[in-house]
Each structure stands twice: as structure tokens, then as C-alpha cells.
Design a protein around this motif. Sequence first.
Motif, PDB file in Angstrom:
ATOM      1  N   TYR A 118      66.791  33.522 -40.560  1.00  0.00           N
ATOM      2  CA  TYR A 118      67.822  32.548 -40.173  1.00  0.00           C
ATOM      3  C   TYR A 118      67.264  31.537 -39.176  1.00  0.00           C
ATOM      4  CZ  TYR A 118      71.805  34.609 -42.583  1.00  0.00           C
ATOM      5  OH  TYR A 118      72.682  35.032 -43.549  1.00  0.00           O
ATOM      6  N   SER A 173      70.100  29.577 -45.366  1.00  0.00           N
ATOM      7  CA  SER A 173      70.301  28.327 -44.632  1.00  0.00           C
ATOM      8  C   SER A 173      70.030  28.568 -43.147  1.00  0.00           C
ATOM      9  CB  SER A 173      71.739  27.828 -44.811  1.00  0.00           C
ATOM     10  OG  SER A 173      71.994  27.530 -46.164  1.00  0.00           O
ATOM     11  N   ARG A 174      69.292  27.673 -42.536  1.00  0.00           N
ATOM     12  CA  ARG A 174      68.986  27.853 -41.116  1.00  0.00           C
ATOM     13  C   ARG A 174      70.278  27.923 -40.309  1.00  0.00           C
ATOM     14  NH1 ARG A 174      64.836  24.355 -37.395  1.00  0.00           N
ATOM     15  NH2 ARG A 174      63.397  25.901 -38.235  1.00  0.00           N
ATOM     16  N   SER A 175      70.365  28.926 -39.461  1.00  0.00           N
ATOM     17  CA  SER A 175      71.540  29.102 -38.613  1.00  0.00           C
ATOM     18  C   SER A 175      71.114  29.810 -37.334  1.00  0.00           C
ATOM     19  CB  SER A 175      72.617  29.930 -39.329  1.00  0.00           C
ATOM     20  OG  SER A 175      73.663  30.267 -38.431  1.00  0.00           O
ATOM     21  N   GLU A 185      73.468  32.712 -36.400  1.00  0.00           N
ATOM     22  CA  GLU A 185      73.208  33.935 -37.161  1.00  0.00           C
ATOM     23  C   GLU A 185      71.929  34.607 -36.687  1.00  0.00           C
ATOM     24  OE1 GLU A 185      74.716  35.851 -40.005  1.00  0.00           O
ATOM     25  OE2 GLU A 185      76.219  34.990 -38.655  1.00  0.00           O
ATOM     26  N   GLY A 234      71.797  28.394 -30.551  1.00  0.00           N
ATOM     27  CA  GLY A 234      72.774  29.258 -31.184  1.00  0.00           C
ATOM     28  C   GLY A 234      73.698  29.953 -30.218  1.00  0.00           C
TER      29      GLY A 234
END
Length: 208
Positions: free
Chosen positions: A48, A55-57, A60, A89
Motif C-alpha cells: 500500500y 492502489s497506493r494508500s 491503509e 496517512g
Amino acid sequence: DKGDSDAQFNVGMLYEFALKRPAEAAIWYRRAAVGGHAEAENNLGALYFEGRGVSRSYPEAVRWYRISAERGHAPAQYNLGLMIGRGQGTRADAAEMARWLQRSAESGYDRAQAQLGRRALQALCAVGHADQGGQAADAPREQVPRDALVGLVARQVLVRVAELPPPGLADAGDALARGVAHLPPLVVREAQTDAHGVHVAEIGRAHV
């Protein structure tokens, strides 16, 4: 497929590194992670973070790193600390960053020890600069537990000095200076990671 988290983790490793298919790796890491596999949780967080196979997060990544870190996995504690320190994040929190780095360092994780040692050296240099009339703004903004850091600095310097060849060391002062110069850099290079088996004895990856 029958719920063996170690086997699921190994399949994920195979897909990610041997077959170069991170999307499938993420599926197997997630299966192992749901079963409480700390290394899989860390590696899923890394996917992540990088945006590979998923999908880059950053939220997460933080979530999975935190789950793994709370199980005591030192690379995840290190990764979580760095993300918290940079506010990726999650809300930036220097004190929480320091706590996670310290927990990782106390487990013997050398990258965390080096990060803390570098921060301590920067803090000590900033204090010395202020004592000599420097600007207060030069001091680092992060508040890191001093007692823990002083010991880690000494440890890291001695380790680096011990790795240097005996010839050419004029005196202890020269050894100390060269040891400090060989400490790993503090800079975190985003989205750059190493293969799982490369780092010390940890099974997992850490942000460089």
C-alpha cells in the motif's frame, strides 16, 4: 488455501519477488494477514505504501503497519514510526514516532537504532550550536527521549568503529569521528524498499 498463514505468506513472497506479480502477492498477504501473520501484515502495508498490486494508500499502509507493529514486529514498528513522523496517512506526531522507533530499536533492529542515533547526534549538535550563539531555530523540532538515545548513539558509533580496519586510526578521537561519519543517513527515500530476506534477521521489509 486452507488457512495456513505461513504458507499463504510464502505464496505471497513467491508472487511478489519470483513471479513479479504484486497484485496476486497482495491477495495472499491479505489472507495471511487476516490470520494474524505479522510479517504478512507488514508486507501488505509496504504494498500500500508503494502502490504496487494495490492502489497506493498511506492510511491503509499505516493501518497494516500498526497491526503488525502491535504484534511486536520490529520492521513494522520502524515503518510505522517513519510514517507517523512524516505525517503520511496519519497526523504527524514526533513523540509517537520516537516511541515506535525506540520499541523497534530495543528489539535489536539496526535501522531504528541508526535513526534514533542520528536524531540524537543532531540534537546534541544543535544544543552545542545554540550554546555558541547559534539560532534556536537550528534545533530539531522532534522531541526524542534523551536517555534512550544517548545509549543508542554510543552503541551505533562503537559498532561502526569496530567495523573499520585497524590501520590508519590515529587515536580514539579519529575512530569516533569516522564511526559517526559511517552512520546510515536519516533521510527516508519514499517508495524504495529491499527484498524481504535482505534485512538482518527480520523477515519483512523496511523503508530505507
